[in-house]
Design a protein around this motif. Structure first.
Motif, PDB file in Angstrom:
ATOM      1  N   TRP A   1      -6.309  14.512   1.021  1.00  0.00           N
ATOM      2  CA  TRP A   1      -4.824  14.612   1.901  1.00  0.00           C
ATOM      3  C   TRP A   1      -3.983  13.260   1.565  1.00  0.00           C
ATOM      4  O   TRP A   1      -3.163  13.055   1.460  1.00  0.00           O
ATOM      5  CB  TRP A   1      -5.223  14.638   3.091  1.00  0.00           C
ATOM      6  N   GLU A   2      -4.962  12.140   1.219  1.00  0.00           N
ATOM      7  CA  GLU A   2      -4.381  10.778   1.158  1.00  0.00           C
ATOM      8  C   GLU A   2      -3.570  11.048  -0.267  1.00  0.00           C
ATOM      9  O   GLU A   2      -2.442  10.327  -0.409  1.00  0.00           O
ATOM     10  CB  GLU A   2      -5.373   9.718   0.872  1.00  0.00           C
ATOM     11  N   GLU A   3      -4.116  11.521  -1.480  1.00  0.00           N
ATOM     12  CA  GLU A   3      -3.576  11.808  -2.704  1.00  0.00           C
ATOM     13  C   GLU A   3      -2.211  12.480  -2.407  1.00  0.00           C
ATOM     14  O   GLU A   3      -1.129  12.015  -3.306  1.00  0.00           O
ATOM     15  CB  GLU A   3      -4.537  12.269  -3.644  1.00  0.00           C
ATOM     16  N   VAL A   4      -2.322  13.544  -1.772  1.00  0.00           N
ATOM     17  CA  VAL A   4      -1.059  14.519  -1.882  1.00  0.00           C
ATOM     18  C   VAL A   4      -0.032  13.715  -0.821  1.00  0.00           C
ATOM     19  O   VAL A   4       1.212  13.697  -1.268  1.00  0.00           O
ATOM     20  CB  VAL A   4      -1.386  15.704  -0.846  1.00  0.00           C
TER      21      VAL A   4
ATOM     22  N   ALA B   1       1.157  15.171   9.262  1.00  0.00           N
ATOM     23  CA  ALA B   1       0.751  14.414  10.373  1.00  0.00           C
ATOM     24  C   ALA B   1       0.845  13.125   9.866  1.00  0.00           C
ATOM     25  O   ALA B   1       1.655  12.249  10.463  1.00  0.00           O
ATOM     26  CB  ALA B   1      -0.363  14.621  10.869  1.00  0.00           C
ATOM     27  N   ALA B   2       0.270  12.746   8.724  1.00  0.00           N
ATOM     28  CA  ALA B   2       0.160  11.085   8.208  1.00  0.00           C
ATOM     29  C   ALA B   2       1.521  10.726   8.055  1.00  0.00           C
ATOM     30  O   ALA B   2       2.133   9.682   8.342  1.00  0.00           O
ATOM     31  CB  ALA B   2      -0.632  11.144   6.935  1.00  0.00           C
ATOM     32  N   LEU B   3       2.633  11.507   7.307  1.00  0.00           N
ATOM     33  CA  LEU B   3       3.807  11.281   6.979  1.00  0.00           C
ATOM     34  C   LEU B   3       4.748  11.146   8.104  1.00  0.00           C
ATOM     35  O   LEU B   3       5.534  10.215   8.407  1.00  0.00           O
ATOM     36  CB  LEU B   3       4.454  12.357   6.047  1.00  0.00           C
TER      37      LEU B   3
ATOM     38  N   LEU C   1       8.280   8.823   8.273  1.00  0.00           N
ATOM     39  CA  LEU C   1       9.188   9.407   7.099  1.00  0.00           C
ATOM     40  C   LEU C   1       9.774  10.811   7.298  1.00  0.00           C
ATOM     41  O   LEU C   1      10.873  10.987   6.704  1.00  0.00           O
ATOM     42  CB  LEU C   1       8.283   9.546   5.857  1.00  0.00           C
ATOM     43  N   VAL C   2       8.978  11.441   8.058  1.00  0.00           N
ATOM     44  CA  VAL C   2       9.504  12.793   8.265  1.00  0.00           C
ATOM     45  C   VAL C   2       9.433  13.014   9.837  1.00  0.00           C
ATOM     46  O   VAL C   2       8.556  12.469  10.519  1.00  0.00           O
ATOM     47  CB  VAL C   2       8.801  14.033   7.627  1.00  0.00           C
TER      48      VAL C   2
ATOM     49  N   ARG D   1       5.119  11.001  -0.482  1.00  0.00           N
ATOM     50  CA  ARG D   1       5.893   9.739   0.152  1.00  0.00           C
ATOM     51  C   ARG D   1       6.794   9.290  -1.170  1.00  0.00           C
ATOM     52  O   ARG D   1       7.721   8.924  -0.836  1.00  0.00           O
ATOM     53  CB  ARG D   1       4.774   8.720   0.558  1.00  0.00           C
ATOM     54  N   GLN D   2       6.089   9.300  -2.151  1.00  0.00           N
ATOM     55  CA  GLN D   2       6.784   8.720  -3.377  1.00  0.00           C
ATOM     56  C   GLN D   2       8.006   9.494  -3.885  1.00  0.00           C
ATOM     57  O   GLN D   2       9.023   8.730  -4.051  1.00  0.00           O
ATOM     58  CB  GLN D   2       5.809   8.564  -4.615  1.00  0.00           C
ATOM     59  N   ARG D   3       7.869  10.939  -3.601  1.00  0.00           N
ATOM     60  CA  ARG D   3       9.064  11.710  -3.963  1.00  0.00           C
ATOM     61  C   ARG D   3      10.059  11.516  -2.804  1.00  0.00           C
ATOM     62  O   ARG D   3      11.178  11.550  -3.057  1.00  0.00           O
ATOM     63  CB  ARG D   3       8.499  13.118  -3.916  1.00  0.00           C
ATOM     64  N   ILE D   4       9.748  11.283  -1.533  1.00  0.00           N
ATOM     65  CA  ILE D   4      10.751  11.208  -0.486  1.00  0.00           C
ATOM     66  C   ILE D   4      11.407   9.798  -0.937  1.00  0.00           C
ATOM     67  O   ILE D   4      12.520   9.808  -0.811  1.00  0.00           O
ATOM     68  CB  ILE D   4       9.876  10.977   0.781  1.00  0.00           C
TER      69      ILE D   4
END
Length: 81
Positions: A10-13, A54-56, A61-62, A18-21
């Protein structure tokens, strides 16, 4: 000696999204892919996809709008670290 710390999927995804945002691939006020699409795109399970969202959201960010989608928060509206 440096110890290698394995990362959760989940951290990798989350890092990728995050980077794409931040790169503007998902502009402010637009939606990011939904749970089924994330599952397919990243070959992850439902719980992992939910953890990513949930992390984002926790990072500011979202924002998740039930039955509407997950929307990118404009930079000026994001909480400051």
């Amino acid at each position: 000696m440096i110890k290698w710390q394995p990362r959760h999927r989940w951290e990798e995804v989350a890092d990728d999204l995050r980077q794409r945002i931040l790169d503007g691939e998902f502009p402010p006020r637009t939606t990011i892919p939904g749970i089924p699409r994330l599952m397919q795109q990243y070959d992850i399970g439902r719980n992992t996809a939910l953890h990513v969202i949930a992390a984002l959201a926790e990072e500011g960010l979202v924002v998740v709008r039930r039955s509407m989608g997950t929307f990118v928060i404009p930079p000026e509206d994001r909480p400051q670290p």
